[in-house]
Design an enzyme around this catalytic site. Structure first.
Site, PDB file in Angstrom:
ATOM      1  N   THR A  68       0.626  13.201  22.505  1.00 11.84           N
ATOM      2  CA  THR A  68       1.879  13.949  22.295  1.00 11.84           C
ATOM      3  C   THR A  68       1.656  15.055  21.269  1.00 11.84           C
ATOM      4  OG1 THR A  68       2.911  11.801  22.488  1.00 11.84           O
ATOM      5  CG2 THR A  68       4.348  13.588  21.821  1.00 11.84           C
ATOM      6  N   GLY A  69       0.780  14.785  20.314  1.00 11.53           N
ATOM      7  CA  GLY A  69       0.521  15.757  19.257  1.00 11.53           C
ATOM      8  C   GLY A  69      -0.034  17.064  19.808  1.00 11.53           C
TER       9      GLY A  69
ATOM     10  N   ASP B 204      11.411  16.993  21.872  1.00 14.46           N
ATOM     11  CA  ASP B 204      11.144  18.439  21.876  1.00 14.46           C
ATOM     12  C   ASP B 204      12.167  19.189  21.043  1.00 14.46           C
ATOM     13  OD1 ASP B 204       8.930  18.213  23.399  1.00 14.46           O
ATOM     14  OD2 ASP B 204       9.794  19.025  25.262  1.00 14.46           O
TER      15      ASP B 204
ATOM     16  N   ARG C 227       0.845  -1.207   0.000  1.00 17.65           N
ATOM     17  CA  ARG C 227       0.000   0.000   0.000  1.00 17.65           C
ATOM     18  C   ARG C 227       0.881   1.259   0.000  1.00 17.65           C
ATOM     19  NH1 ARG C 227      -4.094   1.365   5.106  1.00 17.65           N
ATOM     20  NH2 ARG C 227      -4.686   3.466   4.480  1.00 17.65           N
TER      21      ARG C 227
ATOM     22  N   CYS D 197      -6.324   4.247  14.551  1.00 13.99           N
ATOM     23  CA  CYS D 197      -7.064   5.446  14.961  1.00 13.99           C
ATOM     24  C   CYS D 197      -8.467   5.405  14.387  1.00 13.99           C
ATOM     25  CB  CYS D 197      -6.318   6.695  14.518  1.00 13.99           C
ATOM     26  SG  CYS D 197      -5.944   6.673  12.778  1.00 13.99           S
TER      27      CYS D 197
ATOM     28  N   GLY E 244      -0.645  10.002  19.294  1.00 13.04           N
ATOM     29  CA  GLY E 244      -1.586  10.239  20.379  1.00 13.04           C
ATOM     30  C   GLY E 244      -1.497  11.649  20.939  1.00 13.04           C
TER      31      GLY E 244
ATOM     32  N   LYS F  40      11.470  11.268  11.972  1.00 10.65           N
ATOM     33  CA  LYS F  40      11.707  10.693  13.300  1.00 10.65           C
ATOM     34  C   LYS F  40      10.730   9.534  13.428  1.00 10.65           C
ATOM     35  CE  LYS F  40      12.435   9.993  17.763  1.00 10.65           C
ATOM     36  NZ  LYS F  40      11.685   8.715  17.836  1.00 10.65           N
TER      37      LYS F  40
ATOM     38  N   GLU G 209      -2.685  14.233  13.261  1.00 12.57           N
ATOM     39  CA  GLU G 209      -3.775  13.249  13.350  1.00 12.57           C
ATOM     40  C   GLU G 209      -3.580  12.484  14.645  1.00 12.57           C
ATOM     41  OE1 GLU G 209      -5.326   9.885  13.581  1.00 12.57           O
ATOM     42  OE2 GLU G 209      -4.302   9.334  11.721  1.00 12.57           O
TER      43      GLU G 209
ATOM     44  N   ASN H  67       1.753   2.294  14.684  1.00  9.31           N
ATOM     45  CA  ASN H  67       0.844   1.322  14.047  1.00  9.31           C
ATOM     46  C   ASN H  67       0.958   1.273  12.529  1.00  9.31           C
ATOM     47  OD1 ASN H  67      -0.409   3.789  13.728  1.00  9.31           O
ATOM     48  ND2 ASN H  67      -2.460   3.038  14.164  1.00  9.31           N
ATOM     49  N   TYR H  68       1.483   2.337  11.931  1.00  6.81           N
ATOM     50  CA  TYR H  68       1.768   2.344  10.487  1.00  6.81           C
ATOM     51  C   TYR H  68       3.123   3.013  10.275  1.00  6.81           C
ATOM     52  CZ  TYR H  68      -2.981   0.970   9.091  1.00  6.81           C
ATOM     53  OH  TYR H  68      -4.151   0.285   8.877  1.00  6.81           O
TER      54      TYR H  68
ATOM     55  N   ARG I 283      -9.206   4.972   6.735  1.00 12.90           N
ATOM     56  CA  ARG I 283      -8.531   6.128   6.126  1.00 12.90           C
ATOM     57  C   ARG I 283      -8.548   6.018   4.602  1.00 12.90           C
ATOM     58  NH1 ARG I 283      -2.618   6.202   5.732  1.00 12.90           N
ATOM     59  NH2 ARG I 283      -2.781   4.421   7.102  1.00 12.90           N
TER      60      ARG I 283
HETATM   61  O1  G3H Z   1      -4.212   4.636  12.856  1.00 18.07           O
HETATM   62  C1  G3H Z   1      -4.486   5.508  12.050  1.00 18.07           C
HETATM   63  C2  G3H Z   1      -4.491   5.225  10.616  1.00 18.07           C
HETATM   64  O2  G3H Z   1      -4.521   6.432   9.888  1.00 18.07           O
HETATM   65  C3  G3H Z   1      -5.644   4.340  10.215  1.00 18.07           C
HETATM   66  O3  G3H Z   1      -5.507   3.909   8.915  1.00 18.07           O
HETATM   67  O4  G3H Z   1      -7.861   3.231   8.445  1.00 18.07           O
HETATM   68  O5  G3H Z   1      -5.991   2.501   6.985  1.00 18.07           O
HETATM   69  O6  G3H Z   1      -6.232   1.560   9.266  1.00 18.07           O
HETATM   70  P1  G3H Z   1      -6.447   2.735   8.376  1.00 18.07           P
END
Ligand code: G3H
Length: 496
Positions: A248-249, A230, A116, A298, A246, A192, A264, A169-170, A451
């Protein structure tokens, strides 16, 4: 295998190197950061603990490289991105392996993430060529009081150096969503990566390196957030921050300088199920949406708001599917795998226990081994329970029974998070009216939140984010408008 073949040069001994000035380097700190495999809870990899001086150097070279890159013809920038995309896909095996080991993503999903990402880079290259090739031509006489003597040529120029911070997570896909948009638009990038996912990120960077991008244009620094976090986000060399993650943003947004932010920050995506819904369809989407990658998305379904009259049937259908989910190792491609860390597992458990103590019903027996939490549907959740509002980011899904659509909409709008939501109904008019009333970034009708496809706009309201993503939006966000105004001596040509 990770760190072998074309990836051999990125590792030194047992520590993966950082990438700066077109080279793989050891940090002068002499220190490393360990990456724990979530499933085994043992050290899987190590990365360099970069110093602040190394971060300074990276921004210096990025700034110089960007000035030259902005002058490289757009088609050549696109060509380089297409090369990186092809390399990424060619080497999907070892990169996916890192995802399995670092973030316990199931094997097939890990490969999908890399593929992807290749597609996303290519689409961004193509989209960028079109978007950035067009500007605007404005004439002054449309504004009151003006003659036709001013002609404005407006086009998009890069911002400078983009700081890209993707989440665990991605770590590949959400990194390239930032990198590709920034590069096609003529920016430099400092990446980073998240600590969990850093090694997958470094492998991905090697694909850009092999594609032949100029030295210093793209860098990747690793290290502890507490030491360089920081320092990076408040660095005067940063011209734009694109962050996914999360809370932190929120802190970053408060500390960042006067630079554009693309943020995000998570969601509590509500799934409203009406009386007339196709319950089989709703149940299938709730399970896929709520439990894919163990709920660590998310965009996962994070609260089901079911009309009382169909709630029993819906819960029964969801439970039947939950019972079929496989639980175990990511290598074996189980549906439910260990969550990313022990602290995350403890947090998820805390939310589930709070709901239970306040009277909610566990539809399955609660089971946890280390970071592995068995999938759990929690019925009869009420607004006084934390699970009604907080984001578990794990395989625990609450069901709130509602007596009216308004109650569902109210619950959705009262949450601080507002990323996505979904509605299940056969009445399209009702769906559109409810979508209109849901104050959230995206509403899916008759499908779980998601997403993708990656060129769709993607944005959160309130604490879920700033700005909009998706390929076109990211390219636009990482550019600014530059105008040149031609001032004519008079509004018309007078024949002599
Ligand atoms: O975890 C946040 C991602 O932007 C979610 O992407 O809907 O492709 O899993 P996804």
């Amino acid at each position: 295998m990770a760190g072998t073949g074309v990836f051999q040069e990125i590792v030194d001994g047992d520590v993966f190197q950082y990438y700066a000035d077109g080279e793989w380097k050891k940090s002068s700190s002499g220190k490393s950061v360990s990456i724990i495999n979530p499933a085994t809870r043992k050290i899987q990899y190590k990365v360099q603990a970069c110093t602040q001086a190394e971060v300074n150097k990276v921004f210096e070279t990025a700034k110089a490289a960007q000035k030259l890159w902005a002058k490289v013809p757009l088609w050549k920038r696109a060509e380089a991105l297409h090369k990186a995309a092809a390399l990424l896909k060619e080497h999907k095996g070892p990169i996916a392996e890192c995802l399995v080991k670092e973030v316990a993503k199931p094997a097939k999903d890990s490969v999908s993430e890399v593929v992807r990402s290749g597609d996303l880079i290519s689409y961004t290259a193509e989209g960028g060529v079109r978007i950035l090739s067009e500007g605007k031509f404005l004439v002054s006489d449309s504004f009151p009081g003006n003659d036709r003597n001013k002609l404005c040529l407006a086009s998009k120029i890069p911002l400078g150096v983009v700081l890209a911070i993707p989440p665990f997570n991605y770590p590949v896909n959400l990194a390239v969503s930032k990198i590709a948009a920034a590069l096609i638009a003529g920016n430099a990038v400092v990446l980073k990566p998240p600590t969990q996912g850093a090694v997958a990120g470094l492998h991905m960077i090697q694909c850009f390196h092999l594609a032949g991008f100029p030295k210093g244009l793209l860098s990747c620094v690793t290290g502890k957030g507490s030491e360089i976090g920081d320092f990076l986000t408040m660095h005067p060399g940063v011209n734009c921050i694109s962050f996914t993650g999360g809370d932190t943003g929120i802190a970053i947004s408060k500390k960042a300088g006067m630079v554009p932010l693309q943020m995000e920050l998570g969601g509590k995506d509500a799934c409203i199920v009406l009386e007339d819904a196709d319950l089989d369809l709703a149940a299938a989407n709730i399970v896929k949406g709520g439990f894919s990658y163990s709920g660590q998305r998310c965009t996962a379904v994070k609260v089901v708001l079911a009309m009382e009259s169909i709630a029993d049937d819906l819960v029964a259908k969801v439970n039947a599917k939950v019972d079929k989910l496989t639980v175990g190792s990511p290598e074996e491609d189980c549906d439910i795998t260990a969550v990313v860390s022990e602290s995350s597992a403890n947090f998820i458990e805390g939310l589930a226990r709070d709901a239970k103590e306040k009277g909610a019903t566990f539809c399955q027996e609660y089971k946890r081994e280390g970071n592995l939490i068995w999938p759990l549907l929690v019925d009869h959740v009420r607004p006084d329970m934390r699970l009604a509002w907080e984001e578990p980011f794990g395989p625990v899904l609450p069901v709130i029974r509602i007596s009216s659509v308004e109650e569902g909409i109210h619950h959705c709008n009262a949450n601080n998070f507002a990323l996505q939501g979904c509605i299940f109904t056969r009445d399209i008019n009702k769906a559109i009216m409810i979508s209109d009333a849901m104050e959230t970034g995206t509403v899916q009708i008759n499908s779980a939140p998601a997403r993708g496809p990656d060129h769709f706009p993607f944005q959160g309201l309130r604490d879920s984010g700033i700005g909009s993503q998706g390929i076109t939006n990211s390219i636009n966000m990482m550019t600014k408008v530059k105008s040149t105004v031609i001032n004519l001596p008079s509004a018309s040509y007078t024949m002599g």
